[in-house]
Design an enzyme around this catalytic site. Structure first.
Site, PDB file in Angstrom:
ATOM      1  N   LYS A  10      -9.137   2.876  -2.245  1.00 59.25           N
ATOM      2  CA  LYS A  10      -9.441   2.353  -0.642  1.00 59.25           C
ATOM      3  C   LYS A  10     -10.899   2.938  -0.371  1.00 59.25           C
ATOM      4  CE  LYS A  10      -7.367   1.430   3.836  1.00 59.25           C
ATOM      5  NZ  LYS A  10      -5.994   1.881   4.429  1.00 59.25           N
ATOM      6  N   GLU A  36       0.959  -1.067  -0.095  1.00 60.93           N
ATOM      7  CA  GLU A  36      -0.147   0.070  -0.115  1.00 60.93           C
ATOM      8  C   GLU A  36       0.762   1.342   0.163  1.00 60.93           C
ATOM      9  OE1 GLU A  36      -3.545   1.806   2.921  1.00 60.93           O
ATOM     10  OE2 GLU A  36      -2.330   0.241   3.592  1.00 60.93           O
ATOM     11  N   CYS A  94      -5.605  -3.010   2.100  1.00 58.35           N
ATOM     12  CA  CYS A  94      -5.376  -3.142   3.719  1.00 58.35           C
ATOM     13  C   CYS A  94      -6.642  -3.058   4.499  1.00 58.35           C
ATOM     14  CB  CYS A  94      -4.577  -1.827   4.155  1.00 58.35           C
ATOM     15  SG  CYS A  94      -3.861  -1.937   5.798  1.00 58.35           S
TER      16      CYS A  94
END
Length: 258
Positions: A102, A32, A136
């Site tokens: 995200k 990430e 994540c």
């Protein structure tokens, strides 16, 4: 398909791609925000953010094409006034295949730097395999992983910046997500220190019935083979997807019925 996970500094990416190609990998997955750093502050993130087709995409596309290996990398994406925590998938020819923002932001660290994406399932066909993208914290929400499974994702690619003391996410949660949603999860972490954060490594590739590959807490190029035939077998043996009863789960998204 052979996948390599680059658990190491971004500066070593050219060497990692060369080594991955030499060993037959078709795709390299990195961490990430690997191109800029993650815990660098909102001002630095905003300064380094660029469009999905910006200079970083061009540079890394050329690198992927040079070695004939696909690449998934994390970067700060600018779209107008908004900055997103994004990942982009490149083909072995350096072409842009998919971009994901995200959707689930982790605490003040994420919220202070990024806007949240609003597209939950982003996929691409890669060498005959349907891959999906998360980042994540996203993988810690079973609903989101299940949405990928129901949309046909076979291999879920998850760049991460997992810090101590949350090693249990890599060790316990990721294999469970692969099992309960009957897909592969490729979880690519960092292994360095950034400010007060110590990233714990432990990158993981999990199939529905086993951990296929596991890194330690230091720099490593981790290799794993993902086989769609394994998914067909495990989905037949443990038919979670086929045995679902969606009418019973409406309260998860709609709230309880009166």
């Amino acid at each position: 398909m052979i996948i390599a996970v680059h658990q190491g500094p971004h500066a070593r990416l050219p060497q990692a791609l060369a080594a991955a190609a030499e060993k037959g990998a078709e795709l390299v997955v990195t961490a990430e925000m690997g191109t800029t750093g993650y815990h660098i502050g909102a001002a630095a993130v905003a300064q380094r953010a660029e469009a999905a087709d910006g200079p970083m995409a061009v540079e890394l596309g050329a690198l992927a094409a040079e070695h004939g290996v696909g690449l998934l990398y994390g970067y700060p994406e600018r779209d107008g006034d908004a900055v997103y925590n994004s990942v982009q998938l490149l083909s072995p020819q350096g072409e842009r295949l998919a971009n994901y923002r995200k959707t689930h932001l982790f605490g003040d660290l994420d919220r202070g730097q990024f806007s949240a994406g609003d597209t939950p399932v982003v996929q691409a066909e890669f060498n005959g395999v349907r891959v999906g993208l998360l980042i994540c914290y996203d993988v810690e929400f079973p609903e989101l992983v299940r949405a990928h499974a129901l949309a046909g994702t076979q291999v879920l690619l998850v760049p991460t910046a997992l810090m101590r003391p949350y090693e249990r996410i890599a060790d316990l949660v990721v294999p469970v997500r692969a099992h309960e949603s009957q897909l592969y999860v490729v979880y690519a972490n960092r292994c360095d220190v950034e400010g007060e954060l110590t990233y714990c490594g432990r990158s993981t590739v999990a199939s529905p019935d086993e951990v296929v590959a596991k890194a330690g807490d230091g720099p490593q190029l981790l290799f794993a083979e993902v086989d769609p035939a394994v998914l067909a077998r495990t989905r037949a043996e443990t038919p979670y997807l086929a045995d679902r009863r969606p009418s019973l789960y409406r309260s998860l998204t709609e709230g309880p019925r009166a």
